[in-house]
Design a protein around this motif. Structure first.
Motif, PDB file in Angstrom:
ATOM      1  N   LEU A  53       0.521  -1.301   0.105  1.00 29.06           N
ATOM      2  CA  LEU A  53      -0.146  -0.259  -0.562  1.00 29.06           C
ATOM      3  C   LEU A  53       0.315   1.188  -0.305  1.00 29.06           C
ATOM      4  CD1 LEU A  53      -2.788  -0.786   2.455  1.00 29.06           C
ATOM      5  CD2 LEU A  53      -2.932  -0.431  -0.014  1.00 29.06           C
ATOM      6  N   GLY A  54       1.743   1.221   0.811  1.00 29.10           N
ATOM      7  CA  GLY A  54       2.804   2.475   1.047  1.00 29.10           C
ATOM      8  C   GLY A  54       3.381   2.934  -0.377  1.00 29.10           C
ATOM      9  N   ALA A  55       3.806   1.838  -1.050  1.00 32.62           N
ATOM     10  CA  ALA A  55       4.562   2.096  -2.579  1.00 32.62           C
ATOM     11  C   ALA A  55       3.025   1.960  -3.594  1.00 32.62           C
ATOM     12  CB  ALA A  55       5.294   1.035  -2.954  1.00 32.62           C
ATOM     13  N   VAL A  56       1.900   2.446  -3.552  1.00 27.44           N
ATOM     14  CA  VAL A  56       1.050   2.496  -4.469  1.00 27.44           C
ATOM     15  C   VAL A  56       0.910   4.228  -4.446  1.00 27.44           C
ATOM     16  CG1 VAL A  56      -1.511   2.174  -5.126  1.00 27.44           C
ATOM     17  CG2 VAL A  56       0.301  -0.249  -4.629  1.00 27.44           C
ATOM     18  N   PHE A  57       0.641   4.046  -2.454  1.00 21.64           N
ATOM     19  CA  PHE A  57       0.123   5.698  -2.829  1.00 21.64           C
ATOM     20  C   PHE A  57       1.922   6.327  -3.215  1.00 21.64           C
ATOM     21  CE2 PHE A  57       0.664   8.652   1.013  1.00 21.64           C
ATOM     22  CZ  PHE A  57      -0.448   9.326   0.586  1.00 21.64           C
ATOM     23  N   ALA A  58       3.055   5.601  -2.813  1.00 16.95           N
ATOM     24  CA  ALA A  58       4.196   7.061  -2.850  1.00 16.95           C
ATOM     25  C   ALA A  58       3.771   6.818  -4.678  1.00 16.95           C
ATOM     26  CB  ALA A  58       4.677   5.992  -2.190  1.00 16.95           C
ATOM     27  N   GLY A  59       3.798   6.246  -4.994  1.00 20.36           N
ATOM     28  CA  GLY A  59       3.569   5.923  -6.821  1.00 20.36           C
ATOM     29  C   GLY A  59       2.241   7.092  -7.679  1.00 20.36           C
ATOM     30  N   PHE A  60       1.294   7.311  -6.434  1.00 19.60           N
ATOM     31  CA  PHE A  60       0.396   8.139  -6.477  1.00 19.60           C
ATOM     32  C   PHE A  60       0.349   9.304  -6.641  1.00 19.60           C
ATOM     33  CE2 PHE A  60      -3.247   4.906  -6.161  1.00 19.60           C
ATOM     34  CZ  PHE A  60      -3.934   4.694  -7.390  1.00 19.60           C
ATOM     35  N   LEU A  61       1.162   9.921  -5.358  1.00 23.07           N
ATOM     36  CA  LEU A  61       2.336  10.781  -5.220  1.00 23.07           C
ATOM     37  C   LEU A  61       2.791  11.451  -6.218  1.00 23.07           C
ATOM     38  CD1 LEU A  61       3.062   9.859  -1.234  1.00 23.07           C
ATOM     39  CD2 LEU A  61       0.655  11.536  -2.272  1.00 23.07           C
ATOM     40  N   LEU A  62       4.037  10.135  -6.343  1.00 26.69           N
ATOM     41  CA  LEU A  62       4.613  11.076  -7.533  1.00 26.69           C
ATOM     42  C   LEU A  62       4.836  10.973  -9.280  1.00 26.69           C
ATOM     43  CD1 LEU A  62       7.503   8.866  -5.686  1.00 26.69           C
ATOM     44  CD2 LEU A  62       7.511  11.541  -5.933  1.00 26.69           C
ATOM     45  N   ILE A  63       2.943  11.246  -9.559  1.00 30.92           N
ATOM     46  CA  ILE A  63       2.167  11.109 -10.792  1.00 30.92           C
ATOM     47  C   ILE A  63       2.739  12.904 -11.480  1.00 30.92           C
ATOM     48  CG2 ILE A  63       0.943  11.135 -12.207  1.00 30.92           C
ATOM     49  CD1 ILE A  63      -0.219   8.578 -10.589  1.00 30.92           C
ATOM     50  N   ARG A  64       1.815  13.520 -10.080  1.00 34.43           N
ATOM     51  CA  ARG A  64       2.620  14.999 -10.671  1.00 34.43           C
ATOM     52  C   ARG A  64       4.390  15.423 -11.181  1.00 34.43           C
ATOM     53  NH1 ARG A  64      -1.476  18.477 -11.336  1.00 34.43           N
ATOM     54  NH2 ARG A  64      -3.301  16.983 -10.455  1.00 34.43           N
ATOM     55  N   PRO A  65       4.895  14.956  -9.988  1.00 35.81           N
ATOM     56  CA  PRO A  65       6.177  15.361 -10.073  1.00 35.81           C
ATOM     57  C   PRO A  65       6.872  15.487 -10.894  1.00 35.81           C
ATOM     58  CG  PRO A  65       5.517  15.117  -7.573  1.00 35.81           C
ATOM     59  CD  PRO A  65       4.405  14.233  -8.509  1.00 35.81           C
TER      60      PRO A  65
END
Length: 146
Positions: A99-111
């Protein structure tokens, strides 16, 4: 030729794998935790920076783009091999890490998307401006398209 840019991809893979094993040691797992994902992010960031600074030849850029596109099916194949049931039986750490990896991936899309230059939209498809696949087709097929 696709061999260009392979050294950059290999370097990113070595660094990502090393960091994946380091993260695994930090959380008490004797495994690579996220090394391929880290390598993917490094490849995207480093190649984009080098392209923006005009430090890569066109051949190297094409090679990197090819291998970047190849990463996605490789990661999907690696994930398909994972034994999800065994991960859940092993405890909640695997679930929380996923879940942490998926959440981090979502957060990194925009940057990550902000790293690329803005481009104009593609022109509409017309008979004068066919789809790229039709334009590169065999001449007999291209005549039928027109």
């Amino acid at each position: 030729m696709v061999i260009y840019g392979l050294a950059l991809m290999g370097g990113c893979m070595i660094v990502g794998t090393g960091l994946g094993y380091l993260i695994g040691d930090l959380v008490g797992i004797d495994a690579n935790v996220g090394g391929v994902g880290i390598a993917m992010l490094l490849l995207v960031i480093v190649s984009r920076r080098l392209m923006d600074k005009d430090q890569l030849s066109k051949l190297a850029q094409d090679g990197i783009m090819f291998w970047s596109a190849m990463y996605i099916p490789i990661v999907v194949a690696m994930c398909a091999r994972q034994n999800v049931v065994a991960a859940f039986d092993a405890g909640a750490l695997a679930f929380v890490a996923g879940l942490g990896a998926v959440f981090a991936g979502f957060l990194l899309i925009r940057p990550i998307a902000a790293l690329s230059a803005k481009s104009d939209p593609l022109p509409p498809l017309t008979e004068d401006n066919p789809a790229p696949a039709a334009a590169m087709a065999v001449p007999e097929v291209a005549k039928e398209v027109k």
